[in-house]
Scaffold this motif. Sequence first.
Motif, short mmCIF file in Angstrom:
data_model
loop_
_atom_site.label_atom_id
_atom_site.label_comp_id
_atom_site.label_asym_id
_atom_site.label_seq_id
_atom_site.Cartn_x
_atom_site.Cartn_y
_atom_site.Cartn_z
N MET A 91 13.83 -44.24 6.96
CA MET A 91 13.47 -43.53 8.18
C MET A 91 12.94 -42.13 7.85
O MET A 91 12.03 -41.62 8.51
CB MET A 91 14.66 -43.44 9.12
N PRO B 35 11.22 -48.54 10.43
CA PRO B 35 10.36 -47.62 9.68
C PRO B 35 8.93 -48.10 9.49
O PRO B 35 8.03 -47.29 9.28
CB PRO B 35 11.09 -47.50 8.33
N SER C 255 9.39 -42.51 6.99
CA SER C 255 8.62 -42.69 8.22
C SER C 255 8.40 -41.35 8.92
O SER C 255 7.31 -41.07 9.44
CB SER C 255 9.36 -43.66 9.15
N VAL D 129 6.98 -42.37 15.52
CA VAL D 129 7.99 -42.98 14.66
C VAL D 129 8.71 -44.03 15.49
O VAL D 129 9.30 -43.72 16.52
CB VAL D 129 8.99 -41.94 14.12
#
Length: 245
Positions: A132, A76, A135, A72
């Motif tokens: 996020m 994102p 993601s 990650v």
Amino acid sequence: MTVAALRDVEVDYPRGRALGPFTLEIGAGEIVALVGASGCGKSTAMRLLAGLEPPTRGEVARTPGRGETAVVFQAPTLAPWLSARANAALPLELAGVTRAEAASRADAALARVGLAGAEGARPVQLSGGMAMRVSLARALVTGPKLLLLDEPFAALDEITRRALADDVLTLWAETNPAIVFVTHNVEEAVYMASRVVVMTKSPGRVAGEVAVDGPLPRPEHFRTTEAFRAQVEAVSALLARGMAA
């Protein structure tokens, strides 16, 4: 059991050495934070662990197999034309999983990161924190043994950062991957990790490390305890020495 390791690695670029010699061993289920000044080689170390580039010298040992490692990044990096479900399902579809199964597993991953009901939303419709989370769902959907987080909360506000830190620790408790977490934030590193590795200025080497006591996930008010403050100060002192090295 070691999930990944960097052993005496060095990385040279045309502008000079960016990392090393640097050694790091990651055990199964361990959460390790890498802390250091900008440009010290933290992200370079992450790329080595992810298999995105080779070292100039030294050895990289990684758990083999498709989907065993997930990354990650700070942004994102979602495909803007795909829904949250399709973005989260992408690693599975690329691995040959049927579209129906990939969508089902993506929905389950999105629910685990608190996005049940937002499966059809496009990235433009999501807040920074929600993007996020997508993601994170995309990274977790393959059930990785090693999760690499390269400053994923850097662009978020403090309230969202803290909420996502707790979410990551909750997800870790459920699936127990090894996690390597890069951050500039000393308090964030101590809060999230069982071990904080401090790097020197470029080219990055290990300045020292601090073992963080306390249960994971963190109990409420953990940040206000004397032990937490003492460990933050210990990491900060190592960081200062690393900058002077």
